[in-house]
Design a protein around this motif. Structure first.
Motif: not given
Lengths: 112, 145
Positions: B66-80, B140-145
């Motif tokens: 079954h499908p599992i998808r992972l999307a990553l977006t990084m903007q303004n030191d936040i990784l979503k 899930i969000r991470f601060s990546v500073v």
């Protein structure tokens, strides 16, 4: 899963020759641990110096391996890399297991 | 003019024994290309591992394919990171809060699981679960500073 066991003095040493103890291998890990610690010394050192990643399934498998040793036997860990050490500390499992920075340190503690 | 420094990547795998490993490998490689520090990548890898394992074990109940998808977006030191699947909803309709494991018990009673949500909440900046039609979305969000 590639794991090796040997007896050194009064210690059973089990070495994980893999970079990950995760959900994909948790059951194999438990089985390998059972095979390597079926009998032998009461103190077992798990050498995880080659392990770069552990998830909660891997952590649970280590707890299960400790339980299957039964009363009177002990499981210590040696050579935790930063990521593995981090998971042990966050879950407070560092209060359950004795952790040594290296296998040498674990062997020295047994000799002393 | 404000420079658009948004970066994004998306991966897909099918549920199975090595699905989480495969997606994590893609994610960690991408985060390396985005110059995230190794210590940050380690934290993100553990959190995503726990979330992906939950999809395999609970949403899909260990059923393969079954499908599992992972999307990553990084903007303004936040990784979503958004994980989506088409499996069963999380019981109760919200992400479990993840209590600290209880360890002051006899060795035979020590917990062998239930650390996943605890780790996720402790290591991530924020966690948001949504049931969308026939699927789940965990952001899930991470601060990546």
């Amino acid at each position: 899963m590639d794991m090796t066991g040997r007896i050194e003095g009064r210690l059973q040493i089990v070495t994980v020759n893999e970079p990950r103890i995760d959900a994909a291998v948790a059951i194999q890990f438990k089985d390998e641990m059972r095979t390597h610690t079926m009998d032998g010394p009461s103190r077992v050192i798990l050498d995880v110096s080659q392990v770069e990643f552990i998830d909660s399934s891997g952590l649970g498998a280590i707890v299960a391996a400790m339980k299957q040793l039964g009363p009177g036997r002990k499981l210590d860990l040696a050579g935790l890399t930063p990521a593995v050490d981090n998971v042990f500390r966050l879950t407070r499992m560092d209060s359950v297991f004795t952790l040594y920075p290296s296998l040498d340190a674990a062997l020295m503690s047994a000799a002393g | 003019m404000i420079e658009d420094c948004r970066k994004s990547a998306a991966f897909r795998s099918d549920s199975g024994q090595f699905a989480a490993r495969e997606l994590l490998s893609h994610a960690v490689t991408t985060l390396g290309h985005w110059n995230l520090a190794a210590s940050k990548r380690e934290i993100i890898e553990i959190v995503l591992a726990e979330a992906l394992n939950n999809v395999v074990e609970h949403a899909y109940r260990e059923e393969d394919g079954h499908p599992i998808r992972l999307a990553l977006t990084m903007q303004n030191d936040i990784l979503k990171c958004i994980i989506t699947d088409e499996g069963n909803p999380i019981p109760g309709g919200k992400a479990p809060c993840g209590t600290e494991p209880v360890l002051n018990v006899p060795p035979a009673e020590l917990p062998e699981g239930g650390f996943g949500w605890f780790l996720i909440h402790n290591m991530a900046e924020s966690v948001h679960y949504e049931r969308l039609g026939v699927g789940n979305a965990l952001t899930i969000r991470f601060s990546v500073v």
